[in-house]
Write an enzyme that holds these catalytic residues in place. Structure first.
Site, PDB file in Angstrom:
ATOM      1  N   GLY A 294       6.260   5.437  -5.420  1.00 14.99           N
ATOM      2  CA  GLY A 294       5.662   4.110  -5.248  1.00 14.99           C
ATOM      3  C   GLY A 294       4.161   4.176  -5.443  1.00 14.99           C
ATOM      4  O   GLY A 294       3.424   3.368  -4.880  1.00 14.99           O
TER       5      GLY A 294
ATOM      6  N   SER B  31       1.583   1.004  -7.008  1.00 14.78           N
ATOM      7  CA  SER B  31       1.233  -0.282  -6.376  1.00 14.78           C
ATOM      8  C   SER B  31       0.784  -0.048  -4.936  1.00 14.78           C
ATOM      9  O   SER B  31       1.116   0.979  -4.328  1.00 14.78           O
ATOM     10  CB  SER B  31       2.491  -1.171  -6.395  1.00 14.78           C
ATOM     11  OG  SER B  31       2.252  -2.413  -5.763  1.00 14.78           O
ATOM     12  N   GLY B  32       0.054  -1.018  -4.405  1.00 13.55           N
ATOM     13  CA  GLY B  32      -0.230  -1.095  -2.972  1.00 13.55           C
ATOM     14  C   GLY B  32      -0.745   0.191  -2.337  1.00 13.55           C
ATOM     15  O   GLY B  32      -1.689   0.826  -2.829  1.00 13.55           O
TER      16      GLY B  32
ATOM     17  N   GLY C 109       0.632   3.154  -1.997  1.00 15.47           N
ATOM     18  CA  GLY C 109       0.839   4.383  -2.779  1.00 15.47           C
ATOM     19  C   GLY C 109      -0.245   4.560  -3.833  1.00 15.47           C
ATOM     20  O   GLY C 109      -0.775   5.665  -4.015  1.00 15.47           O
TER      21      GLY C 109
ATOM     22  N   TYR D  51      15.721  -3.008   7.871  1.00  8.45           N
ATOM     23  CA  TYR D  51      14.462  -2.338   7.494  1.00  8.45           C
ATOM     24  C   TYR D  51      13.994  -1.407   8.619  1.00  8.45           C
ATOM     25  O   TYR D  51      13.628  -0.257   8.375  1.00  8.45           O
ATOM     26  CB  TYR D  51      13.409  -3.411   7.209  1.00  8.45           C
ATOM     27  CG  TYR D  51      12.050  -2.877   6.819  1.00  8.45           C
ATOM     28  CD1 TYR D  51      11.831  -2.281   5.579  1.00  8.45           C
ATOM     29  CD2 TYR D  51      10.961  -2.995   7.685  1.00  8.45           C
ATOM     30  CE1 TYR D  51      10.576  -1.813   5.221  1.00  8.45           C
ATOM     31  CE2 TYR D  51       9.701  -2.540   7.333  1.00  8.45           C
ATOM     32  CZ  TYR D  51       9.516  -1.946   6.095  1.00  8.45           C
ATOM     33  OH  TYR D  51       8.264  -1.480   5.741  1.00  8.45           O
TER      34      TYR D  51
HETATM   35  N1  NAP Z   1       2.378  -3.753   3.194  1.00 12.06           N
HETATM   36  C1  NAP Z   1       2.824  -3.754   4.453  1.00 12.06           C
HETATM   37  O1  NAP Z   1       2.522  -4.662   5.256  1.00 12.06           O
HETATM   38  C2  NAP Z   1       3.673  -2.585   4.945  1.00 12.06           C
HETATM   39  C3  NAP Z   1       3.885  -2.484   6.324  1.00 12.06           C
HETATM   40  C4  NAP Z   1       4.657  -1.425   6.804  1.00 12.06           C
HETATM   41  C5  NAP Z   1       5.199  -0.504   5.919  1.00 12.06           C
HETATM   42  N2  NAP Z   1       4.984  -0.636   4.565  1.00 12.06           N
HETATM   43  C6  NAP Z   1       5.587   0.381   3.684  1.00 12.06           C
HETATM   44  O2  NAP Z   1       4.606   0.882   2.811  1.00 12.06           O
HETATM   45  C7  NAP Z   1       5.240   1.382   1.621  1.00 12.06           C
HETATM   46  C8  NAP Z   1       4.476   0.870   0.413  1.00 12.06           C
HETATM   47  O3  NAP Z   1       4.584  -0.555   0.370  1.00 12.06           O
HETATM   48  P1  NAP Z   1       3.415  -1.494  -0.153  1.00 12.06           P
HETATM   49  O4  NAP Z   1       3.090  -2.441   0.922  1.00 12.06           O
HETATM   50  O5  NAP Z   1       2.354  -0.700  -0.807  1.00 12.06           O
HETATM   51  O6  NAP Z   1       4.240  -2.379  -1.210  1.00 12.06           O
HETATM   52  P2  NAP Z   1       4.246  -2.454  -2.802  1.00 12.06           P
HETATM   53  O7  NAP Z   1       2.888  -2.721  -3.314  1.00 12.06           O
HETATM   54  O8  NAP Z   1       5.349  -3.423  -3.083  1.00 12.06           O
HETATM   55  O9  NAP Z   1       4.670  -0.993  -3.209  1.00 12.06           O
HETATM   56  C9  NAP Z   1       5.969  -0.519  -3.114  1.00 12.06           C
HETATM   57  C10 NAP Z   1       6.115   0.562  -4.158  1.00 12.06           C
HETATM   58  O10 NAP Z   1       7.398   1.184  -4.037  1.00 12.06           O
HETATM   59  C11 NAP Z   1       7.987   1.230  -5.328  1.00 12.06           C
HETATM   60  N3  NAP Z   1       9.428   1.175  -5.159  1.00 12.06           N
HETATM   61  C12 NAP Z   1      10.134   0.367  -4.323  1.00 12.06           C
HETATM   62  N4  NAP Z   1      11.447   0.628  -4.429  1.00 12.06           N
HETATM   63  C13 NAP Z   1      11.558   1.634  -5.337  1.00 12.06           C
HETATM   64  C14 NAP Z   1      12.651   2.337  -5.884  1.00 12.06           C
HETATM   65  N5  NAP Z   1      13.910   2.084  -5.502  1.00 12.06           N
HETATM   66  N6  NAP Z   1      12.411   3.313  -6.797  1.00 12.06           N
HETATM   67  C15 NAP Z   1      11.132   3.588  -7.182  1.00 12.06           C
HETATM   68  N7  NAP Z   1      10.061   2.958  -6.702  1.00 12.06           N
HETATM   69  C16 NAP Z   1      10.279   1.981  -5.803  1.00 12.06           C
HETATM   70  C17 NAP Z   1       7.406   0.024  -6.076  1.00 12.06           C
HETATM   71  O11 NAP Z   1       7.368   0.233  -7.468  1.00 12.06           O
HETATM   72  P3  NAP Z   1       8.363  -0.520  -8.477  1.00 12.06           P
HETATM   73  O12 NAP Z   1       8.443  -1.939  -8.021  1.00 12.06           O
HETATM   74  O13 NAP Z   1       7.742  -0.331  -9.816  1.00 12.06           O
HETATM   75  O14 NAP Z   1       9.653   0.203  -8.350  1.00 12.06           O
HETATM   76  C18 NAP Z   1       5.982   0.020  -5.558  1.00 12.06           C
HETATM   77  O15 NAP Z   1       5.192   0.931  -6.268  1.00 12.06           O
HETATM   78  C19 NAP Z   1       6.695   0.933   1.698  1.00 12.06           C
HETATM   79  O16 NAP Z   1       7.494   2.032   2.115  1.00 12.06           O
HETATM   80  C20 NAP Z   1       6.681  -0.149   2.767  1.00 12.06           C
HETATM   81  O17 NAP Z   1       7.914  -0.269   3.432  1.00 12.06           O
HETATM   82  C21 NAP Z   1       4.223  -1.651   4.070  1.00 12.06           C
END
Ligand code: NAP
Length: 249
Positions: free
Chosen positions: A13, A16-17, A19, A150
């Site tokens: 990941g 995006s975001g 990662g 989740y």
């Molecule tokens: N933002 C928040 O408020 C928050 C809060 C708590 C925890 N988190 C956790 O933080 C982590 C990163 O999330 P983020 O907020 O940065 O969101 P994000 O910007 O949507 O990033 C999620 C990343 O995971 C990748 N991804 C998702 N499912 C995948 C799959 N099956 N195979 C390969 N890549 C996959 C997406 O890439 P593709 O779409 O290109 O596959 C994207 O790069 C996640 O584990 C999320 O649960 C986020």
């Protein structure tokens, strides 16, 4: 000297975001980084932003073949792994009675199964003293409405981290969870928070979060860098919440 010079990192990941911000922080401190995501265009754009220290693999982390391709490519290009950040994840906000088998499997597939097999497939390439970081969520510590599946996916990886911290100790491999609270990333839009709804959402969050605002991706990245680097060399098996205090409420 830079904190990660000569180190090799994998960030799932990383396109995006949180990662992508972590991958940038690792590169800025001298690491070479492999990122993984499903969307070719987003992976290409992230690699262009990260520069020559990075390369991308396109694939679904829920599919074991993605890990096999990733590991083969990392073996060829890097020859080892010092930092493995299992960060790819997704979230469907639904009442439990409305959860389909497909939704359940998709969330456990990318948030849990992918973490287990990603880490275990990478293990032979990990160098002694490596740092494994699993991106969790405060949802595993605090009950959030309509987040049962989740929360379960993220609670499970907390159990993996504690088990692995002991299981991998002979190789001094450290395993920690980084648990974000609400963070300003594209995941919010995927959860249905549109641009128009954003101010109302941010106001609601500001009153719910003790520190009064959403986290930035850079704040999560600096915690990831801490866990990746020698600055945290005596820390293993912890869940580091970067959440502005919301888990306390
Ligand atoms: N933002 C928040 O408020 C928050 C809060 C708590 C925890 N988190 C956790 O933080 C982590 C990163 O999330 P983020 O907020 O940065 O969101 P994000 O910007 O949507 O990033 C999620 C990343 O995971 C990748 N991804 C998702 N499912 C995948 C799959 N099956 N195979 C390969 N890549 C996959 C997406 O890439 P593709 O779409 O290109 O596959 C994207 O790069 C996640 O584990 C999320 O649960 C986020």
């Amino acid at each position: 000297m830079s904190k990660l010079s000569g180190k090799f990192a994998v960030v799932t990941g990383g396109n995006s975001g949180i990662g992508l911000a972590a991958a940038k922080a690792f590169v800025a401190e001298g690491a070479r980084v492999a990122i993984v995501g499903r969307r070719q265009q987003a992976v290409d754009a992230a690699v262009a932003e990260l520069g020559p220290a990075a390369f991308g693999v396109v694939g679904d982390v829920g599919d074991l073949q993605t890990h096999e391709r990733l590991i083969a490519e990392v073996a060829e290009r890097f020859g080892g792994i010092d930092i493995y950040m299992a960060n790819a994840g997704m979230n469907n906000i639904e009442a439990s009675e409305a959860v389909s088998v497909q939704s359940y499997d998709a969330q456990f597939g990318s948030n849990t199964r992918a973490v287990f097999f990603g880490v275990t497939r990478a293990l032979p390439l990990m160098r002694d003293g490596a740092s494994i970081i699993l991106t969790g969520s405060i949802a595993s510590a605090k009950v959030l409405e309509n987040h049962a599946v989740y929360a379960g996916t993220k609670a499970a990886i907390g159990a993996f981290a504690r088990s692995w911290a002991l299981e991998f100790k002979a190789r001094r491999i450290r395993v920690n969870v980084l648990s974000p609270g609400p963070t300003d990333t594209p995941i919010l839009e995927k959860l249905g928070v549109s641009e128009a709804d954003r101010p109302a959402f941010e106001n609601a969050m500001a009153s719910a979060i003790p520190l009064g605002r959403l986290a930035t991706t850079e704040e999560l990245a600096s915690a990831a860098l801490f866990l990746a680097s020698d600055d945290s060399r005596f820390i293993t098996g912890v869940d580091l919440r970067v959440d502005g205090g919301i888990a306390l409420t």
